[in-house]
Design an enzyme around this catalytic site. Structure first.
Site, PDB file in Angstrom:
ATOM      1  N   HIS A  70       0.863  -1.182   0.000  1.00  0.00           N
ATOM      2  CA  HIS A  70       0.000   0.000   0.000  1.00  0.00           C
ATOM      3  C   HIS A  70       0.900   1.233   0.000  1.00  0.00           C
ATOM      4  CE1 HIS A  70      -3.754  -1.952   1.564  1.00  0.00           C
ATOM      5  NE2 HIS A  70      -2.875  -2.785   2.082  1.00  0.00           N
ATOM      6  N   HIS A  94      -0.721  -4.164   9.582  1.00  0.00           N
ATOM      7  CA  HIS A  94      -0.922  -2.720   9.638  1.00  0.00           C
ATOM      8  C   HIS A  94      -2.323  -2.401  10.147  1.00  0.00           C
ATOM      9  CE1 HIS A  94      -2.196  -4.014   5.630  1.00  0.00           C
ATOM     10  NE2 HIS A  94      -3.052  -3.000   5.628  1.00  0.00           N
ATOM     11  N   CYS A 105      -5.133   6.035  -0.584  1.00  0.00           N
ATOM     12  CA  CYS A 105      -4.422   4.754  -0.578  1.00  0.00           C
ATOM     13  C   CYS A 105      -4.333   4.260  -2.016  1.00  0.00           C
ATOM     14  CB  CYS A 105      -5.161   3.758   0.302  1.00  0.00           C
ATOM     15  SG  CYS A 105      -4.381   2.138   0.361  1.00  0.00           S
TER      16      CYS A 105
END
Length: 149
Positions: A69, A103, A117
């Site tokens: 990401h 995460h 994102c």
């Protein structure tokens, strides 16, 4: 279908013809007070740009994927767990989440946290930790107090 070449902003953190969606399809308790918007899904470059907004006191799922990401905070403040490290977040900070790395994002109690994102269009489904993996994540003092499941 030809992709749009321009999408106008219609209000703060809202864009024309871009629906505000549930963060996840299921209604689990492993996340709190978060929405998503798919801003661009560009097959030509194989990437999707999404906007997530976490309400004050909310958090994303603790998860990992096989894909990376790339994140830019564009609203508010919060914190992020990447691996076993917890980092403070503020507007224009950048976060890289490597593949297969645990995460989780959290907003502060006073204001929403909004971030863009960028991910591959074709990607794997998120994986949540097993009890043993969660125990291993929580061996770090900062991660232990940060994580919400």
């Amino acid at each position: 279908m030809t992709p749009k070449t321009h999408i106008a902003q219609t209000g703060p953190y809202r864009w024309k013809d871009v629906p505000v969606l549930s963060y996840k399809e299921d209604c689990g308790t492993h996340f709190k007070a978060i929405t998503r918007q798919v801003l661009l899904d560009d097959g030509d470059i194989g990437a999707e740009l999404r906007y997530f907004e976490i309400a004050p006191g909310g958090h994303s799922t603790l998860e990992r994927h096989d894909h990376a990401h790339s994140v830019m905070v564009i609203r508010g403040r919060g914190k992020v767990l990447v691996g076993r490290d917890v980092h403070g977040l503020r507007t224009h900070d950048l976060v890289r989440v490597p593949p297969r790395t645990w995460h989780q994002f959290r907003a502060t109690a006073r204001a929403p946290l909004g971030f863009l994102c960028l991910v591959r269009s074709e990607r794997d489904k998120p994986k949540r930790p097993t009890a043993a993996e969660l125990a291993a994540i929580r061996t770090g003092r900062k991660a232990a107090s940060f994580v919400r499941v």
